[in-house]
Design an enzyme around this catalytic site. Sequence first.
Site, short mmCIF file in Angstrom:
data_model
loop_
_atom_site.label_atom_id
_atom_site.label_comp_id
_atom_site.label_asym_id
_atom_site.label_seq_id
_atom_site.Cartn_x
_atom_site.Cartn_y
_atom_site.Cartn_z
N ARG A 136 0.84 -1.21 0.00
CA ARG A 136 0.00 0.00 0.00
C ARG A 136 0.88 1.27 0.00
NH1 ARG A 136 -4.62 1.59 4.51
NH2 ARG A 136 -4.91 3.76 3.87
N HIS A 179 -17.27 4.01 -3.26
CA HIS A 179 -16.41 5.20 -3.12
C HIS A 179 -16.69 6.24 -4.19
CE1 HIS A 179 -13.25 3.19 -0.26
NE2 HIS A 179 -14.49 3.03 0.13
N TYR A 216 -14.99 10.56 -0.60
CA TYR A 216 -14.01 10.26 -1.66
C TYR A 216 -14.18 11.16 -2.88
CZ TYR A 216 -12.38 6.26 0.94
OH TYR A 216 -11.83 5.47 1.92
N CYS A 223 -19.26 -1.68 2.15
CA CYS A 223 -18.35 -0.59 2.54
C CYS A 223 -18.98 0.15 3.71
CB CYS A 223 -18.19 0.35 1.34
SG CYS A 223 -17.31 1.88 1.73
N ASN A 243 -10.80 -4.32 -0.50
CA ASN A 243 -10.79 -3.20 -1.45
C ASN A 243 -9.93 -3.48 -2.66
OD1 ASN A 243 -12.43 -1.04 -0.62
ND2 ASN A 243 -11.04 -0.61 1.09
#
Length: 433
Positions: free
Chosen positions: A93, A199, A253, A169, A147
């Site tokens: 990540r 998102h 987002y 989510c 995700n």
Amino acid sequence: MLKLVIIGGGSSYTPEIIEGMIDRHDQFPVTEIALVDIEKGKQKLDVISRLAKRMVKKSGKDITITASLDRRKALKHADFVTSQIRVGGLKAREKDERIPLSYGALGQETNGAGGIFKALRTIPILLEVSKDMAELCPNAWLINFTNPAGMVTEALLKYGSHKRVIGVCNIPFNMRTGVAEILGCQTEDVEIEFIGLNHFVFGRRVLVKGVDYTSIVIERLKDPSNQYSPANIVSEGWSSTFLSSFMMLPNPYHSYYFKGAEMLEKSLKEYWENGTRAEVVQQVEEELFKKYDDKELTEKPTELEKRGGAFYSDAACNVMTSIYTNKGDIQTVNVQNNGTISDLPNDAVIETNAVMGAEGPRPISIGALPLSIRGIIQLMKNMEELVIEAAVKGDRERLYQALVINPLVREETLANDLMEELLEAHKEDLPQF
Ligand code: NAD
Ligand code: G6P
Ligand code: MN
């Protein structure tokens, strides 16, 4: 017997699901919770499984906690499976976040180039889980949190052998809680008509006990302190002009897309001061796991709220409970479109409201997208479809096209530079390329 398998059991979020299962035990009498992880996550898995056992013991509920590295064995006799894995761990990540930023490109773990590469690493692994489930627990439901949840769920429904999959989510659930706070009412009484993608979802209408509160909520959202944002997103909120014009609730987002310059400045500042979000999360995890390892601890500590996904388990536990009890209430989930939104392909996964009962989710028809957001949603879905094809087939052309049309990349040479550098950085986790 009612068995839940948690894939990625070593996640620091697991105590939330355990708490959710304990709290709902009267309606959802789970008898076994099997935590599954991989060799690399064994230490975390051990700490979590000890904490889970203490939590269950304190609650007095009759639930057996097991922990193992053998996914196939654990999946036997499963009724429900949740997935919360991170392929390549937080180190991967870190690269997803740092490399785009080094080119001045925005993004995070589910958006921009980083989100695309997380999908490429993750989809093949979850397709293996899907294969195992079709063979070992064909009637079980897979509740996917992993995700990017929308793309992963779409890939599983398009290419997986197991079709009982629902993506979840915490954002829609937390937006409802946020609206309940603004209006001073109960979350259960708030219904938001959600339309869009994971998102990238908008709240088109807010109803409280059937009465339309949309314009009141929009008015109150003009005060930034009323705007919900999870721990991982630094945003100063929306202007009155934007809110009045679109007349919909944006999700946090959307800041990356509609407040790009400001978000880039903030993300760079945050990066210089504290490093990437992945590095911050590693510190939060270290503190959390120290707490989790305390033999006196018998409940989920509040520090978990420093994570952006806090309260995600409410969404998962509610889905499972409604399926088990055939409740028929409305929940917001990621499911195949099948005509719910007339402007998107049938096999596209959308984030939408659905009636949740024993047969799974039944999406509530939406019709055409509002003109103001039709194009951007179609573009985002198109981008996701390209990523999914790239992930499944190891197709570099599809990957490049996805990067070029992604609004957070959008430049042909930048797309190529990012593609080459990220493919190289992640090559161990991308055997399909
Ligand atoms: P994490 O790094 O703690 O990973 C969770 C666990 O998965 C680790 O213990 C790891 O060892 C394990 N794992 C990795 N590969 C595995 C595999 N193949 N099989 C079994 N276990 C495996 O990550 P985290 O921060 O707890 O997040 C987990 C996942 O959930 C991520 O994908 C994250 O993006 C997602 N998430 C989603 C939401 C949402 O709103 N949908 C909210 C929070 C987190
Ligand atoms: C959320 C999202 C998740 C996301 C997470 C990141 O609010 O809905 O999908 O992955 O936060 O949180 P973190 O603490 O890992 O940065
Ligand atoms: Mn999410």
